[in-house]
Design an enzyme around this catalytic site. Sequence first.
Site, PDB file in Angstrom:
ATOM      1  N   HIS A  91      33.967  45.137  35.878  1.00 34.87           N
ATOM      2  CA  HIS A  91      34.331  44.822  36.993  1.00 34.87           C
ATOM      3  C   HIS A  91      32.987  45.122  38.201  1.00 34.87           C
ATOM      4  O   HIS A  91      32.200  45.150  37.933  1.00 34.87           O
ATOM      5  CB  HIS A  91      34.725  46.918  37.785  1.00 34.87           C
ATOM      6  CG  HIS A  91      33.574  47.452  37.397  1.00 34.87           C
ATOM      7  ND1 HIS A  91      33.695  47.866  36.226  1.00 34.87           N
ATOM      8  CD2 HIS A  91      32.484  47.987  37.981  1.00 34.87           C
ATOM      9  CE1 HIS A  91      33.084  48.847  36.067  1.00 34.87           C
ATOM     10  NE2 HIS A  91      32.235  48.472  36.461  1.00 34.87           N
ATOM     11  N   HIS A 124      30.963  44.865  41.540  1.00 34.77           N
ATOM     12  CA  HIS A 124      31.018  45.456  42.636  1.00 34.77           C
ATOM     13  C   HIS A 124      30.239  44.567  43.538  1.00 34.77           C
ATOM     14  O   HIS A 124      29.595  43.608  43.629  1.00 34.77           O
ATOM     15  CB  HIS A 124      29.470  46.045  41.822  1.00 34.77           C
ATOM     16  CG  HIS A 124      29.623  47.155  41.350  1.00 34.77           C
ATOM     17  ND1 HIS A 124      30.001  48.899  41.432  1.00 34.77           N
ATOM     18  CD2 HIS A 124      29.692  46.861  40.145  1.00 34.77           C
ATOM     19  CE1 HIS A 124      29.960  49.363  40.568  1.00 34.77           C
ATOM     20  NE2 HIS A 124      29.819  48.556  39.788  1.00 34.77           N
TER      21      HIS A 124
HETATM   22  P1  5GP Z   1      29.852  51.058  36.574  1.00 35.67           P
HETATM   23  O1  5GP Z   1      28.680  52.103  36.633  1.00 35.67           O
HETATM   24  O2  5GP Z   1      30.700  51.362  35.254  1.00 35.67           O
HETATM   25  O3  5GP Z   1      29.475  49.926  37.216  1.00 35.67           O
HETATM   26  O4  5GP Z   1      30.930  51.846  38.588  1.00 35.67           O
HETATM   27  C1  5GP Z   1      31.971  52.114  38.287  1.00 35.67           C
HETATM   28  C2  5GP Z   1      32.246  52.519  39.426  1.00 35.67           C
HETATM   29  O5  5GP Z   1      33.671  52.815  39.246  1.00 35.67           O
HETATM   30  C3  5GP Z   1      31.605  53.377  40.172  1.00 35.67           C
HETATM   31  O6  5GP Z   1      30.929  53.190  41.098  1.00 35.67           O
HETATM   32  C4  5GP Z   1      32.217  54.162  40.392  1.00 35.67           C
HETATM   33  O7  5GP Z   1      32.238  54.988  41.773  1.00 35.67           O
HETATM   34  C5  5GP Z   1      33.717  54.129  40.166  1.00 35.67           C
HETATM   35  N1  5GP Z   1      35.159  54.323  40.730  1.00 35.67           N
HETATM   36  C6  5GP Z   1      34.993  55.187  39.337  1.00 35.67           C
HETATM   37  N2  5GP Z   1      35.997  55.928  38.899  1.00 35.67           N
HETATM   38  C7  5GP Z   1      36.900  55.788  40.014  1.00 35.67           C
HETATM   39  C8  5GP Z   1      38.486  55.966  41.018  1.00 35.67           C
HETATM   40  O8  5GP Z   1      39.198  56.204  40.043  1.00 35.67           O
HETATM   41  N3  5GP Z   1      38.978  55.026  41.634  1.00 35.67           N
HETATM   42  C9  5GP Z   1      38.071  53.994  42.178  1.00 35.67           C
HETATM   43  N4  5GP Z   1      38.440  53.708  43.009  1.00 35.67           N
HETATM   44  N5  5GP Z   1      36.702  53.830  42.024  1.00 35.67           N
HETATM   45  C10 5GP Z   1      36.470  54.181  41.093  1.00 35.67           C
END
Ligand code: 5GP
Length: 141
Positions: free
Chosen positions: A100, A102
């Site tokens: 993903h 950001h």
């Molecule tokens: P990572 O640390 O893996 O790059 O970021 C994961 C992101 O996914 C975090 O910013 C977190 O807030 C977001 N996130 C986690 N679970 C969910 C969810 O169920 N729905 C949405 N819309 N975002 C999520």
Amino acid sequence: MSDDCIFCSIVAGDIPARTVHEDSETLAFLDANPLAPGHTLVVPKAHHQHVEAMDDDTAAAVFGTLHEIVDPVQEAVDADGSNVGINNGEASGQEVPHVHAHVVPRFEGDGGRPIHAVAGSRPDLSDDELDAIREDIDARL
Ligand code: 5GP
Ligand code: ZN
């Protein structure tokens, strides 16, 4: 699709999300725990944990969606810019194991940091070491 992946469940419609863009290969939706107003995530619909696992078309589609949404996201929240980035692998801070990107809107004086702040202390690399790293990468391409 991976059975216990939150983002696969969002792609499948089993978990609700505030979707801002959808096409055949990607989905973009608001982050549920935003770092800033408008914080948006872009995911490939296919489950891949890491950037390097995506096929060429999927990787291009993710960047294409990023390119499409950055301006509307920034304008929607009246942002002055944004950080666009991917935590790629657990060591980088990746928590959800589905690629993903950001988009974090940024505002003048918001107190945030540039993307340079994500790593630890800077290594002191000599020219020879930089040359060796470049050659090593080149040899693997
Ligand atoms: P990572 O640390 O893996 O790059 O970021 C994961 C992101 O996914 C975090 O910013 C977190 O807030 C977001 N996130 C986690 N679970 C969910 C969810 O169920 N729905 C949405 N819309 N975002 C999520
Ligand atoms: Zn997934």
